[in-house]
Design an enzyme around this catalytic site. Structure first.
Site, PDB file in Angstrom:
ATOM      1  N   SER A 179       0.859  -1.077   0.093  1.00 49.30           N
ATOM      2  CA  SER A 179      -0.097  -0.141  -0.015  1.00 49.30           C
ATOM      3  C   SER A 179       0.987   1.198   0.014  1.00 49.30           C
ATOM      4  O   SER A 179       1.838   1.518  -1.041  1.00 49.30           O
ATOM      5  CB  SER A 179      -0.990  -0.275   1.175  1.00 49.30           C
ATOM      6  N   ASP A 381      -8.433  -6.503  -5.104  1.00 50.40           N
ATOM      7  CA  ASP A 381      -8.317  -5.059  -4.733  1.00 50.40           C
ATOM      8  C   ASP A 381      -8.783  -3.871  -5.549  1.00 50.40           C
ATOM      9  O   ASP A 381      -8.204  -3.658  -6.673  1.00 50.40           O
ATOM     10  CB  ASP A 381      -6.843  -4.828  -4.285  1.00 50.40           C
ATOM     11  N   HIS A 438      -6.236  -6.398  -0.946  1.00 47.63           N
ATOM     12  CA  HIS A 438      -5.160  -5.444  -1.007  1.00 47.63           C
ATOM     13  C   HIS A 438      -3.864  -6.036   0.113  1.00 47.63           C
ATOM     14  O   HIS A 438      -2.715  -5.690  -0.263  1.00 47.63           O
ATOM     15  CB  HIS A 438      -5.703  -4.211  -0.031  1.00 47.63           C
TER      16      HIS A 438
END
Length: 465
Positions: A179, A381, A438
């Site tokens: 991320s 994601d 994710h």
């Protein structure tokens, strides 16, 4: 005094100083050794956790957790793991929800059968100051924190951490994360390379970043196509989301505190159609309705295979576990300036506009410096979709003049397709992880471990069963 005698004395003095330094380091690291975590099953590897003070004057300290390799830790590499946010915990998310050795289950810990410490010594860092158990004595240290400060602090942390654990100094070192670590990881690696030009401290062997934020517009604008292709929004809304107000424009306006009426209208319609009961971090899965956390932070994977069950409210269990006094005592952790440990910091004031500063150029500089880069994407994601990451990696390869060495193909984990992959030159690779969210190691732990092994070994992902 004869010359030979002087040399002998000098050598003895050097050896004595080295021995004293080693003893001092052993004492420092021994103080951080975890005897046993509450509810933990018996294991054969060592764990350490504690603080490294990165600023003596302001008493700013970062908290770490080290899970040594399950077998032969002396011969295995050191891997630093960073979660994103910015402001979310690598201890709570990375170590206790994703790829660490344990996961909370009620009042106990259960083994993660796909823990990454099967392959490496795993070091988890709560960064920047203000995240998790990391702290500063002055609340002003939590204000105006940005990428530059974070990267420098992370570098200082490693320098001082090696003083506690000198046995890792010459070990192969990999930096990994996901991320917003698409900012943290390349920026730290860049500083390490610069530092090495004078001091040659870090044996950096590669970086791996999952569903990373690398270029604001490309990453976030790919969300519209992802929503539409997965049936989450209608044709008219897709048109609005790409022509009237795309997601990067909305975020840019939002960060500046002035969202236009058009963007308000478009995002409102997108929200209605996608609904608040869809986890944007994994669009195929259920959400944890009673979660004590924000829905957008909960990762809720489905069973990976027949007979395997996954707790969709795992982060609730992690929060409860890490807020236990006996757990904090075992971790040598303490709460400073806050009453509760949280997954994502509620005291940190991070410079949100830094998300708009691209790091793909830094990734390119690492590749040119010979540092292997692995970008991977969970294909479920919608927050940082695979389409944006794949586009950025392909564009970077073209800019650097890298030829394709592994054409786009499937890769396997067990007897199933693990995802798709492509490699450029010897230093830039991209892969998707099929069915992953994710947070790839949480939602597809077995496939993530296969990917991790290949990354550490510098090998392409398996093309056969």
């Amino acid at each position: 005094m004869p010359r030979l005698q002087c040399l002998t004395m000098a050598t003895s003095l050097i050896l004595l100083l080295q021995a004293l330094s080693l003893v001092s380091s052993t004492i420092l690291s021994r103080a951080d050794r975890i005897t046993r975590l509450p509810g933990q099953p018996r294991v054969g590897f060592q764990q350490y956790s504690g603080y490294v003070t990165i600023d003596e004057k302001k008493q700013r300290a970062l908290f770490y957790y080290l899970a040594e390799a399950e077998t032969k830790p002396i011969s295995k590499p050191l891997v630093l793991w960073l979660n994103g946010g910015p402001g979310c915990s690598s201890l709570g998310v990375g170590a206790f929800s994703e790829n660490g050795p344990f996961r909370p289950k009620g009042s106990i810990l259960v083994r993660n059968q796909h823990s990454w410490n099967q392959e490496a010594n795993m070091l988890y860092l709560e960064t920047p100051v203000g995240v998790g158990f990391s702290y500063a004595n002055e609340s002003s240290s939590y204000e105006g924190v940005n990428d530059k400060i974070t990267a420098k602090d992370n570098l200082v942390f490693l320098q001082k951490w090696f003083l506690k654990f000198p046995q890792y100094l010459n070990r192969s070192l990999f930096i990994t994360g996901e991320s917003y670590a698409g900012h943290y990881v390349p920026q730290l690696a860049q500083l390490m390379i610069q530092y090495n030009k004078k001091h040659n401290l870090f044996n950096l062997k590669g970086i791996a970043i999952g569903n990373p934020v690398m270029e604001f517009a490309t990453d976030f604008n790919s969300r519209a196509e992802y929503f539409w292709s997965h049936g989450l929004i209608s044709d008219p809304t897709y048109k609005l989301f790409t022509s009237s107000c795309n997601y990067s424009r909305f975020l840019s306006e939002y960060h500046r505190g002035s969202v236009s009426s058009m963007c308000t209208k478009v995002l409102s319609q997108v929200g209605i159609e996608t609904s608040r009961f869809i986890d944007k971090y994994d669009v195929t899965l259920d959400v944890c309705i009673p979660s004590v956390l924000s829905q957008s932070k909960v990762v809720s994977p489905q069973p990976q295979q027949v007979g395997e069950t996954v707790d969709v409210c795992l982060e609730d269990e992690t929060v409860n576990y890490l807020n236990r006094r006996d757990v904090q005592k075992a971790l040598h952790a303490r709460l400073v300036g806050t009453r509760k440990w949280t997954v994502c910091s509620d005291v940190l004031d991070y410079e949100v506009l830094d998300v708009e500063v691209p790091t793909i150029n830094i990734v390119g500089s690492l590749v040119k410096a010979g540092v292997p880069v692995f970008v991977y994407s969970g294909d479920q994601d919608s927050v940082i979709p695979l389409t944006g990451s794949r586009t950025l990696v392909k564009r970077l390869a073209e800019e650097l003049g890298l030829r394709t060495t592994v054409p786009y193909r499937v890769w396997f984990a067990g007897q199933q397709v693990g995802g798709w992959t492509q490699v450029y030159g010897n230093t830039l690779a991209f892969a998707t992880v099929r069915g992953a969210a994710h947070e790839v190691p949480f939602s597809q732990p077995a496939r993530a471990l296969v990917l991790f092994k290949a990354f550490l070994g510098g090998r392409p992902l398996p093309e056969e069963f």
